[in-house]
Design a protein around this motif. Structure first.
Motif, PDB file in Angstrom:
ATOM      1  N   THR A   5      50.223 -32.624 -58.349  1.00 32.52           N
ATOM      2  CA  THR A   5      50.159 -32.267 -57.094  1.00 32.52           C
ATOM      3  C   THR A   5      49.563 -33.033 -55.911  1.00 32.52           C
ATOM      4  O   THR A   5      48.828 -34.052 -56.425  1.00 32.52           O
ATOM      5  CB  THR A   5      49.465 -30.856 -57.029  1.00 32.52           C
ATOM      6  N   ARG A   6      49.998 -32.798 -54.696  1.00 37.45           N
ATOM      7  CA  ARG A   6      49.316 -33.568 -53.688  1.00 37.45           C
ATOM      8  C   ARG A   6      49.024 -32.658 -52.613  1.00 37.45           C
ATOM      9  O   ARG A   6      49.660 -31.580 -52.208  1.00 37.45           O
ATOM     10  CB  ARG A   6      50.117 -34.729 -53.464  1.00 37.45           C
ATOM     11  N   PHE A   7      47.964 -32.922 -51.691  1.00 36.82           N
ATOM     12  CA  PHE A   7      47.853 -32.486 -50.407  1.00 36.82           C
ATOM     13  C   PHE A   7      47.934 -33.613 -49.574  1.00 36.82           C
ATOM     14  O   PHE A   7      47.561 -34.702 -49.704  1.00 36.82           O
ATOM     15  CB  PHE A   7      46.395 -32.025 -50.472  1.00 36.82           C
ATOM     16  N   ALA A   8      48.893 -33.172 -48.571  1.00 40.68           N
ATOM     17  CA  ALA A   8      49.420 -34.531 -47.625  1.00 40.68           C
ATOM     18  C   ALA A   8      49.075 -34.137 -46.076  1.00 40.68           C
ATOM     19  O   ALA A   8      50.031 -33.900 -45.653  1.00 40.68           O
ATOM     20  CB  ALA A   8      50.850 -34.567 -47.778  1.00 40.68           C
ATOM     21  N   PRO A   9      47.796 -34.029 -45.779  1.00 38.31           N
ATOM     22  CA  PRO A   9      47.569 -33.833 -44.443  1.00 38.31           C
ATOM     23  C   PRO A   9      48.128 -34.727 -43.350  1.00 38.31           C
ATOM     24  O   PRO A   9      48.126 -35.971 -43.632  1.00 38.31           O
ATOM     25  CB  PRO A   9      45.986 -33.511 -44.353  1.00 38.31           C
ATOM     26  N   SER A  10      48.398 -34.643 -42.135  1.00 34.85           N
ATOM     27  CA  SER A  10      48.544 -35.531 -41.138  1.00 34.85           C
ATOM     28  C   SER A  10      47.052 -35.899 -40.743  1.00 34.85           C
ATOM     29  O   SER A  10      46.610 -34.747 -40.177  1.00 34.85           O
ATOM     30  CB  SER A  10      49.501 -35.164 -40.112  1.00 34.85           C
ATOM     31  N   PRO A  11      46.761 -36.994 -40.584  1.00 34.29           N
ATOM     32  CA  PRO A  11      45.251 -37.030 -39.763  1.00 34.29           C
ATOM     33  C   PRO A  11      45.110 -37.006 -38.444  1.00 34.29           C
ATOM     34  O   PRO A  11      45.002 -37.821 -37.706  1.00 34.29           O
ATOM     35  CB  PRO A  11      44.766 -38.614 -40.600  1.00 34.29           C
ATOM     36  N   PHE A  41      47.815 -39.330 -46.922  1.00 26.38           N
ATOM     37  CA  PHE A  41      47.616 -39.310 -45.441  1.00 26.38           C
ATOM     38  C   PHE A  41      48.918 -39.390 -44.841  1.00 26.38           C
ATOM     39  O   PHE A  41      49.438 -40.852 -45.001  1.00 26.38           O
ATOM     40  CB  PHE A  41      46.350 -39.987 -44.942  1.00 26.38           C
ATOM     41  N   GLU A  42      49.392 -38.591 -44.190  1.00 24.94           N
ATOM     42  CA  GLU A  42      50.933 -38.935 -43.571  1.00 24.94           C
ATOM     43  C   GLU A  42      50.604 -39.152 -41.988  1.00 24.94           C
ATOM     44  O   GLU A  42      50.521 -38.642 -41.175  1.00 24.94           O
ATOM     45  CB  GLU A  42      51.507 -37.599 -43.417  1.00 24.94           C
ATOM     46  N   ASP A  43      50.307 -40.706 -41.960  1.00 24.86           N
ATOM     47  CA  ASP A  43      49.665 -41.149 -40.851  1.00 24.86           C
ATOM     48  C   ASP A  43      50.717 -42.139 -40.299  1.00 24.86           C
ATOM     49  O   ASP A  43      50.176 -43.345 -39.492  1.00 24.86           O
ATOM     50  CB  ASP A  43      48.652 -41.855 -41.223  1.00 24.86           C
ATOM     51  N   THR A 177      61.469 -42.186 -40.729  1.00 29.50           N
ATOM     52  CA  THR A 177      61.322 -41.022 -40.005  1.00 29.50           C
ATOM     53  C   THR A 177      60.386 -40.142 -40.974  1.00 29.50           C
ATOM     54  O   THR A 177      60.379 -40.387 -42.172  1.00 29.50           O
ATOM     55  CB  THR A 177      62.133 -40.013 -39.624  1.00 29.50           C
ATOM     56  N   TYR A 178      59.697 -39.155 -40.551  1.00 33.21           N
ATOM     57  CA  TYR A 178      58.876 -38.434 -41.328  1.00 33.21           C
ATOM     58  C   TYR A 178      59.321 -37.778 -42.810  1.00 33.21           C
ATOM     59  O   TYR A 178      58.734 -38.064 -43.728  1.00 33.21           O
ATOM     60  CB  TYR A 178      58.298 -37.003 -40.514  1.00 33.21           C
ATOM     61  N   ASN A 179      60.625 -37.021 -42.605  1.00 32.46           N
ATOM     62  CA  ASN A 179      61.174 -36.469 -43.817  1.00 32.46           C
ATOM     63  C   ASN A 179      61.413 -37.654 -44.905  1.00 32.46           C
ATOM     64  O   ASN A 179      61.377 -37.437 -46.050  1.00 32.46           O
ATOM     65  CB  ASN A 179      62.291 -35.537 -43.595  1.00 32.46           C
ATOM     66  N   ILE A 195      53.020 -28.417 -53.028  1.00 26.58           N
ATOM     67  CA  ILE A 195      52.547 -26.931 -52.515  1.00 26.58           C
ATOM     68  C   ILE A 195      52.245 -26.970 -51.119  1.00 26.58           C
ATOM     69  O   ILE A 195      51.404 -28.161 -50.886  1.00 26.58           O
ATOM     70  CB  ILE A 195      51.326 -26.709 -53.314  1.00 26.58           C
ATOM     71  N   ARG A 196      52.929 -26.327 -50.210  1.00 31.34           N
ATOM     72  CA  ARG A 196      52.617 -26.675 -48.815  1.00 31.34           C
ATOM     73  C   ARG A 196      52.895 -25.268 -47.969  1.00 31.34           C
ATOM     74  O   ARG A 196      53.441 -24.567 -48.700  1.00 31.34           O
ATOM     75  CB  ARG A 196      53.381 -27.811 -48.174  1.00 31.34           C
ATOM     76  N   GLY A 197      52.740 -25.305 -46.617  1.00 30.54           N
ATOM     77  CA  GLY A 197      52.856 -24.240 -45.961  1.00 30.54           C
ATOM     78  C   GLY A 197      54.478 -23.982 -45.814  1.00 30.54           C
ATOM     79  O   GLY A 197      55.530 -24.984 -45.855  1.00 30.54           O
ATOM     80  N   ASP A 199      56.112 -23.386 -43.360  1.00 31.53           N
ATOM     81  CA  ASP A 199      56.705 -23.955 -42.101  1.00 31.53           C
ATOM     82  C   ASP A 199      57.588 -25.211 -42.438  1.00 31.53           C
ATOM     83  O   ASP A 199      58.085 -25.816 -41.690  1.00 31.53           O
ATOM     84  CB  ASP A 199      55.503 -24.233 -41.000  1.00 31.53           C
ATOM     85  N   HIS A 200      57.405 -25.798 -43.941  1.00 34.84           N
ATOM     86  CA  HIS A 200      57.946 -26.911 -44.383  1.00 34.84           C
ATOM     87  C   HIS A 200      59.289 -26.512 -45.172  1.00 34.84           C
ATOM     88  O   HIS A 200      59.644 -27.515 -45.451  1.00 34.84           O
ATOM     89  CB  HIS A 200      57.136 -27.770 -44.932  1.00 34.84           C
ATOM     90  N   LEU A 201      59.732 -25.277 -45.026  1.00 33.51           N
ATOM     91  CA  LEU A 201      61.120 -24.930 -45.749  1.00 33.51           C
ATOM     92  C   LEU A 201      62.114 -25.872 -45.561  1.00 33.51           C
ATOM     93  O   LEU A 201      62.945 -26.311 -46.285  1.00 33.51           O
ATOM     94  CB  LEU A 201      61.168 -23.577 -45.593  1.00 33.51           C
TER      95      LEU A 201
HETATM   96  N1  GLU Z   1      51.796 -33.589 -43.291  1.00 31.98           N
HETATM   97  C1  GLU Z   1      52.347 -32.305 -43.362  1.00 31.98           C
HETATM   98  C2  GLU Z   1      51.347 -31.479 -42.544  1.00 31.98           C
HETATM   99  O1  GLU Z   1      50.186 -31.862 -42.238  1.00 31.98           O
HETATM  100  C3  GLU Z   1      52.297 -31.691 -44.904  1.00 31.98           C
HETATM  101  C4  GLU Z   1      53.469 -32.090 -45.301  1.00 31.98           C
HETATM  102  C5  GLU Z   1      53.585 -31.775 -47.004  1.00 31.98           C
HETATM  103  O2  GLU Z   1      52.781 -31.451 -47.419  1.00 31.98           O
HETATM  104  O3  GLU Z   1      54.605 -32.271 -47.422  1.00 31.98           O
HETATM  105  O4  GLU Z   1      51.494 -30.334 -42.152  1.00 31.98           O
END
Ligand code: GLU
Length: 453
Positions: A5-11, A41-43, A177-179, A195-197, A199-201
């Motif tokens: 799994t991963r956690f992918a925050p935008s910094p 990090f989605e940077d 681009t991002y996606n 696994i994410r919020g 809002d990413h559907l």
């Molecule tokens: N970078 C996205 C955010 O911070 C998360 C995207 C993801 O978990 O795929 O909301």
């Protein structure tokens, strides 16, 4: 197959409650399956991303003990890979160049709005067979079908692809681009469950198709419902949108915060408190609630008090020092003071403020009704007859106080309220017996005399 799994925050900001919950659920899911938890990090948004936030997110995860099992991935370092895979989609006909000008697209949008249609790109360059000419964008050709997947929280989801447009994967300047980047990175990091919020559907539909077009293995997806404020709105600073490290400096224990966060949308029977081991044993995404949860500071405070009460005074003393308290081992009776205060403490910060009352002489305000003549008379009588020369323990002081109250035909608050004020300058403080015991007879007597002056 090992779960990854991963956690992918935008910094672009600090870690908040919502992000911490996503990280926790991803971490727990990986742990519960004996798998790995990764951090990415989605940077790629250079303007908004900041190294300071990367450090701060790492620090917050460290404090919560949610450390990644591999070195963090920095999306911006994979740009060449993203570009080359985008071009490979062009080569195989799954993406095409589009030369529509901004004006043309605006015109299209205006017409769609006028006709009450959903404004979106209509695929008009699909058949133009364009090559890259230095200023056209590369669009992904959304398959003319529908997309279905089984969300591990929300259940079966099907979306008609025509609801989504042929989105851009390489901008006119050639940057991805991002996606597209997120899909490629999930693939390259061999992520098995995203696994994410929720809002990413929509992004999931896009990314899932990209991965399919790249002949990759599609991960499972789990979308977490939002965390809302108590009034059902987006979280604001006041109610949970604080930097996680602010909770630390406000005196929250990381176990309390974790235990609180895990209950935001997840439950196991009626159990309230969990050890980390229990969470790993019990956690399952299928138990995550599919409707939004609400942030409650009151409940967080309850958890914090529960964990503070359970901690011994040495641990609490160290934590107090860590958040900048100037108390130390040398403070008289410090361990007993902490043991008394921890029972009602909502946070270490509050406890620290309350310790102050033992260290500094109280500030008596003579306009306070607790300094009225009647009150002073009660305290004076008490001072004259209470024997401050006796060596006491907490029990014997309490007994002597109760004895004094009944022998003088008083109700306890009649003595207790002004006496508490005399001893601390506060109306809100621990019991009188505890105060006298912790201050010591001599200091207590001195404070009472000062009050009477
Ligand atoms: N970078 C996205 C955010 O911070 C998360 C995207 C993801 O978990 O795929 O909301």
């Amino acid at each position: 197959m090992t779960e990854r799994t991963r956690f992918a925050p935008s910094p672009t900001g600090h870690l908040h409650i919502g992000g911490a919950r996503t990280a926790l659920f991803s971490w727990l899911f990986a742990r519960s399956k004996g798998g790995k938890f990764l951090l990415r990090f989605e940077d790629t948004d250079i303007e908004r991303s900041n190294e300071v936030y990367k450090d701060s997110i790492i620090k917050s995860l460290e404090w919560l003990n949610l450390n990644p099992d591999e070195e963090p991935v920095h999306q911006s370092r994979n740009i060449d890979r993203h570009k080359s895979l985008a071009l490979s989609l062009f080569e195989k006909g799954a993406a095409y160049y589009c030369d529509c000008s901004v004006e043309e697209l605006e015109q299209l949008r205006a017409t769609q709005m006028k006709n009450k249609q959903k404004p979106m790109y209509d695929g008009r360059s699909r058949e133009k067979k364009l090559e890259y000419e230095g200023k056209n964008v590369l669009r992904y050709k959304m398959p003319d079908t529908s997309t279905s997947f089984k969300d591990l929280i929300l259940g079966d989801i099907t979306v008609e692809n025509k609801e989504l447009d042929d989105f851009i994967i390489l901008r006119a300047d050639g940057t991805p681009t991002y996606n597209f980047c997120a899909a490629v990175d999930d693939l390259d990091m061999k992520i098995t469950t995203v696994i994410r919020g929720d809002d990413h559907l929509t992004n999931t539909i896009k990314q899932l198709n990209i991965i399919k077009s790249l002949d990759g293995t599609i991960p499972s997806y789990a979308h977490l419902p939002m965390v809302l404020s108590e009034s059902g709105k987006r979280l604001s600073k006041r109610d949970g949108a604080l930097d996680i490290m602010d909770y630390k400096s406000e005196g929250y224990l990381s176990q309390a915060l974790l235990n609180y966060i895990v209950r935001l949308g997840w439950a196991k029977d009626e159990i309230e408190k969990f050890t980390m081991k229990e969470l790993i044993d019990f956690f399952d995404l299928s138990d995550v609630n599919s409707s939004p949860s609400k942030f409650s500071l009151q409940l967080l405070d309850w958890y914090n008090n529960e964990y503070i009460k359970k901690s011994d005074s040495s641990t609490l003393l160290n934590l107090l020092i860590e958040i900048g308290s100037n108390i130390d081992e040398k403070v008289k009776n410090i361990h007993s003071i902490i043991d008394v205060l921890k029972v009602g403490a909502k946070s270490l910060r509050e406890m620290n403020e309350n310790i102050e009352m033992f260290l500094t002489t109280p500030n008596i305000d003579n306009s306070n009704s607790l300094t009225s003549e009647d009150n002073k008379k009660i305290i004076k009588d008490f001072l004259n007859s209470f024997d401050f020369s006796k060596e006491d323990n907490l029990d014997s002081i309490s007994q002597r106080l109760n004895g004094y109250v009944s022998a003088n035909d008083l109700k306890f608050p009649q003595l207790g309220k002004p006496l508490r004020y005399a001893l601390t300058g506060r109306t809100n403080a621990p019991g009188i017996g505890e105060l006298i015991y912790l201050l010591g007879n001599e200091e207590s007597k001195k404070r009472i005399e000062d009050y009477l002056e």
